[in-house]
Every structure is written in structure tokens, then in C-alpha cells.
Design a protein around this motif. Structure first.
Motif, PDB file in Angstrom:
ATOM      1  N   ALA A 116       0.846  -1.196   0.000  1.00  0.00           N
ATOM      2  CA  ALA A 116       0.000   0.000   0.000  1.00  0.00           C
ATOM      3  C   ALA A 116       0.881   1.245   0.000  1.00  0.00           C
ATOM      4  CB  ALA A 116      -0.918   0.008   1.220  1.00  0.00           C
ATOM      5  N   THR A 117       0.273   2.384  -0.228  1.00  0.00           N
ATOM      6  CA  THR A 117       0.997   3.644  -0.328  1.00  0.00           C
ATOM      7  C   THR A 117       0.459   4.656   0.683  1.00  0.00           C
ATOM      8  OG1 THR A 117      -0.521   4.757  -1.850  1.00  0.00           O
ATOM      9  CG2 THR A 117       1.104   3.253  -2.811  1.00  0.00           C
ATOM     10  N   PHE A 118       1.163   5.759   0.813  1.00  0.00           N
ATOM     11  CA  PHE A 118       0.618   6.926   1.486  1.00  0.00           C
ATOM     12  C   PHE A 118      -0.363   7.630   0.550  1.00  0.00           C
ATOM     13  CE2 PHE A 118       3.970   6.405   4.529  1.00  0.00           C
ATOM     14  CZ  PHE A 118       3.540   7.073   5.678  1.00  0.00           C
ATOM     15  N   THR A 119      -1.310   8.318   1.138  1.00  0.00           N
ATOM     16  CA  THR A 119      -2.273   9.087   0.362  1.00  0.00           C
ATOM     17  C   THR A 119      -2.755  10.250   1.211  1.00  0.00           C
ATOM     18  OG1 THR A 119      -4.364   8.997  -0.864  1.00  0.00           O
ATOM     19  CG2 THR A 119      -4.217   7.670   1.119  1.00  0.00           C
ATOM     20  N   ASN A 120      -3.495  11.146   0.623  1.00  0.00           N
ATOM     21  CA  ASN A 120      -4.035  12.266   1.403  1.00  0.00           C
ATOM     22  C   ASN A 120      -5.395  11.951   2.008  1.00  0.00           C
ATOM     23  OD1 ASN A 120      -4.865  12.432  -1.486  1.00  0.00           O
ATOM     24  ND2 ASN A 120      -6.154  14.090  -0.738  1.00  0.00           N
ATOM     25  N   ASN A 121      -6.054  10.887   1.524  1.00  0.00           N
ATOM     26  CA  ASN A 121      -7.439  10.682   1.929  1.00  0.00           C
ATOM     27  C   ASN A 121      -7.818   9.208   1.797  1.00  0.00           C
ATOM     28  OD1 ASN A 121     -10.154  10.958   2.488  1.00  0.00           O
ATOM     29  ND2 ASN A 121     -10.662  12.064   0.625  1.00  0.00           N
ATOM     30  N   VAL A 122      -8.132   8.593   2.917  1.00  0.00           N
ATOM     31  CA  VAL A 122      -8.673   7.230   2.990  1.00  0.00           C
ATOM     32  C   VAL A 122      -7.636   6.182   2.582  1.00  0.00           C
ATOM     33  CG1 VAL A 122     -10.539   5.665   2.365  1.00  0.00           C
ATOM     34  CG2 VAL A 122     -10.968   8.124   2.420  1.00  0.00           C
ATOM     35  N   GLY A 123      -7.079   5.519   3.562  1.00  0.00           N
ATOM     36  CA  GLY A 123      -6.138   4.462   3.256  1.00  0.00           C
ATOM     37  C   GLY A 123      -5.340   4.057   4.473  1.00  0.00           C
ATOM     38  N   ALA A 124      -4.340   3.213   4.248  1.00  0.00           N
ATOM     39  CA  ALA A 124      -3.532   2.701   5.348  1.00  0.00           C
ATOM     40  C   ALA A 124      -2.736   3.804   6.028  1.00  0.00           C
ATOM     41  CB  ALA A 124      -2.583   1.623   4.812  1.00  0.00           C
ATOM     42  N   ALA A 125      -2.381   4.859   5.296  1.00  0.00           N
ATOM     43  CA  ALA A 125      -1.587   5.938   5.872  1.00  0.00           C
ATOM     44  C   ALA A 125      -1.933   7.245   5.164  1.00  0.00           C
ATOM     45  CB  ALA A 125      -0.092   5.651   5.745  1.00  0.00           C
TER      46      ALA A 125
END
Length: 633
Positions: A116-125
Motif C-alpha cells: 500500500a501507499t501513502f495518500t491524502n485521503n482514505v487508506g492505510a496511511a
């Protein structure tokens, strides 16, 4: 090996176009094929676009004639080429730079299931604020922020029990072992990625959060769901039933927050490369005037400076934080042991200046910080703490101490020890050295400077009043006076209802009972109403003069026979609003400043009459005039 980038899609064409454009614009060496799985879209514009997309060769398009849901659409994409790894990319996500190369590098190990990746909205990080819907930080594009992640966390990842988010790299070995996404046990599509991860974990696969990839995400569009929170809660409950250890795993993911170190590295890099001057404010952790002053300075300089706060946290630990809205950056240092590390961090960031505001609750070693960091510093004197360990030149009785000699101060400290347990001579000597080393010592008034000169002679002090913007005009409200003890028969419930209506409709009315009440009534701050309490009858005229009401209200709910308080009201010459009941209409007949209202009128009618009655005297007040127009309209 070629990777399939699968984009499940339903209905929102503009987001799909942005997503596809971002994939094509990214510079990746890893070979890939785009696969768009349309989940039963019925819009003719969508149908036309997908036909043109397929014909252009820019993507493979898979059509589901009727809508089957997110999981079904994903599984159609999984099945297209069963020898390839896949990337599941939401249609409302965007990618940048060599994103796929970095993801593929993390997925190289055979025991990896999903990355998975970083994101700005909704996710693992999520970034900058964890578990939040964030806009991109000001001054950054997706490409620039992703580049910072790649630079700050190159090749770094951490293992999580499960992951989710708008971009997931899924290894084919894991798909072969675990099978497809399955929405049936969850009652819907929410949580299917987590369910897959937990099944894969049982089969020996581990899942990674890539610290060096950032994906932009609008949020929830892939599911086409309006009640995202409700669906997520339902999925959470279903997962807890299916996997007994799920809740504990989820708790550990939140508490350990393994992605935080990656986010902090990006924060540090953003600050170091911001192009703005970096300043650190040293102070206590409370609000009040000092915090307002620091916030004002930060606001006044925000176009050319970034300001970090260094405040006490607990014990001898201090917190370095970025107080800018929407930022989560915070680092902790235990002093004096971490003093060198703190100084190195500030130098690495490129901090140009320190600004001391207060030392309350700070560890004593904070006084050494300027020497260790090696940058110039300012010192603003918000109180007298450099000369008085009580800070305010205050005696035990709460009054000005008169500034006794050193023996008197020592006696005070013997009864009330100050911070760090220092005697008065050591205390003042330490601060005198700190003040003399400052590039600027700032006092908000000449009085402060004069007093400080008695203890630190020759100290250069610049007198700068605190920065303040133009004074905001105070809101003007119609002051409604109610005379005498207020009971239900005298209109208690009417007055309460009028106050409630005024608050609900933001009317400029403030009710003041000049007397007491026979039962509890909602008061400020919950309603624009206050109670004066009992008074002596003969003093009522003076009380009216002191309170200065704009209009007087008599809301009796029974026929009054006379009312002495009405006599006082008439003598005052103030506008009067009264019930059209009993003696009131008779006594107000012919009075140009008297208004009667049906005794059983709704509160809005009473308030309209009060505003209109006061309007003759206060027509020039803009807020009231506007309120009058609002009520009349």
C-alpha cells in the motif's frame, strides 16, 4: 514482467480521465497495461468515451453490462491475465513520477502479498494528518509531494497486518494462493481488501506500507457510496466476527502508527526545502496572551517564514511542533540528554533564529539551547520571569510585592520555591546572561523595560507594543429590560421563549431581568438572557439608568390590574412592549412609545415588536437595522 493496472469504474467520468492522464504522464520503467473495468455505467457520454479509449489502445476496457459492485469489477480485472501482478488503482486516484517502479521494488520479495501507499485521503496511511481527509499541503502538487516521499523514505517500508487504500500492488502468487476478493461475508464491498489481507496473512504472506510512494485520492468514489462511515462500520463489525484477532490487530495498527516516522521525515524535508526562513518560538504549552502574540507573529510573517513551537511536554521532555493548521509534525526530545540531538535537528532544518517567550515548565537546560544551536535569538518579556521566579512580582496575598531586596526575595522563595529550585541570585544571573546574549530583547511597554533595567543594567531593550489589527466593532444588540420578579403569570415562559428564538435566529436581542425569577430559566451562555436579582423598589429608576435598556418588556399572561413597575417604565421615557391584556392597553393608550402584542403571540412576534420598538432610537446601528429588515422580510 508486465503489471496490470486495474481501474474499477462507475459513472464519474471526469475522475477517470484525470486518473488515466496521471498514469500515462508518469515516467515508469516497469512495463504495464491499463485495464478499465466499467461496472455497469449507463451514461451515454461514459459509453462513448470508453469505446474511444479502447479503440485508441490506451487501455483495455472490460464492460460489465449491469452493476455488480467494486469487488466483482476488481475480480474481472484480476482474471484478465493470470500470470501478472496487478495494481488496484481507484478511479478517483492520481499517480506521479516513477510510482510503479517504487511499488514493484517493494513487491520483489516472495512473501509479500500487498503493498500500500501513502495518500491524502482514505487508506492505510494518510498525510499530513493520519486518518483524515487532507487537502494537498499548500505550495505542493502531487508530483512534488510524491518526490519528497521518494527522497525522504527511499526504499523504506513497514509490515502491517492489513492494508487498504486507493492504490494496492497485489502479487500474483498471493492471488493464486488466496483467491479473489469476496464481498459476500461482509455484506458489501467495504472492507474486501482487509478481508483479503487477513486471509493472505493466514497463508504466510505479509503486507507492506511503502514509505516512499504518495498517491492523491479524492475519496470513496470507487464505491459510489454516500454513507461511507456507515458502510465502513458495518464492514468493521463483519470483520470482527470473521477474524477473532481483527480488533486487536486494528488497535495495534492505530496505536503503533508505524507510518508516522515516514511522515515525519517528509515533514522535515518539506520544512528544510520550503524556501522560507525557519524560526523556533520557545514558550510554555498554554494559551493566553503569549500564545496569541506568537500566533499573531506567525500570521504576520507567514509569507516569508515558517514558525515551529518548542514547548514542554511532560517532565523534562520538550515538543517541537509545526502549529500550522492541517499539519501533524511533532518531535519529542528528553533534555538535557537529547539537547545535542535537538540542536542538530534544528541546524539540519536550517532554523535561522530562536525566539524566547517563556520558560514555564521547560527543563533548565533550555537556557543552553542558543549556545548549542549557534543561531541568533530574540527574547520577548511577556512578564518578569527573568527577575522573579513567581513571574509577576506578586506576593503571597496576590498583590504587587514591591520588589524587595535580594533577602526579601530569598525569604519569598523559601516559602514558595520557584521553578528548578534555584536561589534568587543564581536564577537572575542565568537569565541576565541569556538576555545579554540576545540579538534583540523586546518589551511590550516602557514600564517593563524600566523595571528590567534595575536588575540588568545597560541591557538594550526595544519597546514594541504587541501587534494588533484594527479593532473589530463590538456587536450592538437591543437590550431588553424586564422589570420586577418574573413568574409564569408575569411572562417568565414568554421571555424564555423569546430568548431562545433570538438565539436560534441570531437576532440582535439581549434580555435582562431586573429582578429575580420564581423558577430556573436558561441563561447565558446558553441563551441571550441574564438576571440581575433582587433590588429595593425605590432604587428601580436608578437601576434602569445604570442598565440602560433600549426597550422594556411586560409579557404578563394574566390581566394585570395596574402594575407599579409600568409606572416606572413610563417615567423612564423608554419604548415599552406589553401584552394586550388587562390594564396595559389602557395605560399605554396614546403613548407613542408604547406597543401592545397579543398575550398569546408566538415568540417571533414578540421579538419583532421589540426590534421595531427599539428601532426608532437605534435605527442608525447597522446590525440592528439589518436584523429589523430580516424580521420584517
Amino acid at each position: 514482467m508486465t503489471v496490470d493496472v486495474i481501474i474499477p469504474f462507475h459513472g464519474q467520468l471526469d475522475t477517470l480521465k484525470r486518473c488515466l492522464d496521471s498514469v500515462h504522464a508518469a515516467k515508469c520503467k516497469t512495463p504495464y497495461k491499463l485495464v478499465v473495468v466499467d461496472d455497469g455505467s449507463t451514461d451515454p457520454d461514459v459509453t462513448r468515451y470508453l469505446r474511444e479509449l479502447a479503440a485508441s489502445g490506451r487501455a483495455t476496457v472490460v464492460l460489465q453490462p449491469v452493476r455488480q459492485g467494486f469487488a466483482a469489477a476488481v475480480n474481472r480485472g484480476f482474471d484478465l491475465h493470470r500470470d501478472r501482478d496487478v495494481v488496484l488503482l481507484h478511479a478517483d486516484a492520481e499517480v506521479a513520477n516513477d510510482w510503479l517502479d517504487r511499488l514493484a521494488a517493494h513487491a520483489a520479495a516472495r512473501d509479500v502479498g500487498i503493498v500500500a501507499t501513502f495518500t491524502n485521503n482514505v487508506g492505510a496511511a494518510a498525510y499530513p494528518l493520519a486518518r483524515s481527509a487532507n487537502p494537498l499541503p499548500a505550495g505542493h502538487t502531487l508530483a512534488s509531494l510524491d518526490a519528497l516521499f521518494a527522497r525522504a523514505n527511499a526504499g523504506l517500508s513497514t509490515t502491517l497486518a492489513f492494508v487498504d487504500g486507493p492504490c494496492l500492488y497485489v502479487r500474483r502468487d498471493c492471488l493464486r494462493t488466496v483467491g479473489a476478493f469476496d464481498a459476500n461475508p461482509l455484506g458489501g464491498d467495504y472492507g474486501v481488501e482487509v478481508d483479503f489481507c487477513l486471509r493472505a496473512g493466514s497463508a504466510g504472506f505479509r503486507h507492506l506500507l511503502a514509505g516512499d510512494v504518495f498517491i492523491a485520492h479524492e475519496g470513496h468514489a470507487a464505491f459510489g457510496a454516500r454513507d461511507a462511515d456507515g458502510l465502513a462500520a458495518r464492514a468493521d463489525a463483519a470483520l470482527a466476527k470473521l477474524y477473532p484477532g481483527y480488533q486487536q490487530q486494528r488497535k495495534e495498527i492505530v496505536e503503533r502508527d508505524l507510518g508516522r516516522s515516514y511522515a515525519r521525515r517528509v515533514d522535515l524535508l518539506r520544512l528544510a526545502t520550503s524556501g522560507k526562513r525557519l524560526i523556533v518560538f520557545v514558550s510554555h504549552p498554554w494559551g493566553g496572551g503569549i500564545r496569541r502574540y506568537m500566533n499573531d507573529l506567525a500570521s504576520l510573517t507567514e509569507d516569508r517564514c515558517e514558525v515551529l513551537f518548542l514547548e514542554p511536554a511532560a517532565g523534562d521532555t520538550v515538543k517541537l511542533s509545526w502549529q500550522k493548521p492541517g499539519e501533524a509534525f511533532a518531535l519529542y526530545f528528553a533534555l538535557p540528554g537529547d539537547l545535542a540531538l535537538l540542536a542538530e535537528t534544528l541546524r539540519t532544518l536550517g532554523v535561522e533564529r530562536l525566539h524566547f517567550h517563556h520558560i514555564h515548565l521547560q527543563p533548565r537546560s533550555i537556557l543552553e539551547l542558543p549556545d548549542v544551536v549557534g543561531v541568533p535569538y530574540d527574547y520577548t518579556l511577556h512578564d518578569y520571569h527573568p527577575i522573579c521566579p513567581q513571574y509577576h512580582l506578586v506576593a503571597e496575598d496576590g498583590r504587587y510585592c514591591g520588589e524587595p531586596d535580594a533577602a526579601g526575595c530569598a525569604a519569598c522563595l523559601a516559602r514558595r520555591p520557584g521553578q528548578w529550585g534555584l536561589d534568587i541570585t543564581t536564577w537572575r544571573a542565568g537569565f541576565a546572561r541569556l538576555l545579554r546574549g540576545a540579538q534583540r530583547v523586546i518589551a511590550p511597554s516602557q514600564d517593563v523595560a524600566t523595571r528590567m533595567h534595575r536588575y540588568v543594567p545597560g541591557l538594550a531593550i526595544e519597546v514594541w507594543p504587541h501587534p494588533e489589527g484594527p479593532a473589530a466593532p463590538l456587536p450592538r444588540a437591543v437590550r431588553v429590560g424586564i422589570l420586577g420578579n418574573l413568574s409564569p403569570e408575569k411572562g417568565l415562559h414568554v421571555v424564555a421563549a423569546c430568548a431562545r428564538d433570538a438565539r436560534e435566529r441570531s437576532l440582535p436581542l439581549a434580555f435582562r431581568v431586573l429582578g429575580s425569577t420564581t423558577e430556573p430559566i436558561v441563561q447565558a451562555p446558553d441563551a441571550p438572557l441574564t438576571i440581575y436579582g433582587q433590588y429595593v423598589d425605590s432604587e428601580l429608576p436608578q437601576l434602569i439608568g445604570a442598565e440602560k435598556p433600549d426597550v422594556l418588556l411586560f409579557a404578563a399572561q394574566v390581566p394585570e390590574t395596574y402594575a407599579y413597575t409600568l409606572s416606572v417604565a413610563l417615567q423612564s421615557g423608554l419604548p415599552i412592549v406589553a401584552s394586550a391584556l388587562g390594564a396595559f392597553p389602557e395605560r399605554l393608550a396614546g403613548n407613542p412609545r408604547g406597543t401592545t402584542v397579543p398575550w398569546n403571540a408566538p415568540p417571533a412576534k414578540w421579538n419583532e415588536a421589540l426590534l421595531a420598538a427599539a428601532g426608532a432610537s437605534l435605527r442608525g446601528a447597522g446590525g440592528i437595522a439589518a436584523a429589523l429588515s430580516k424580521v420584517a422580510g
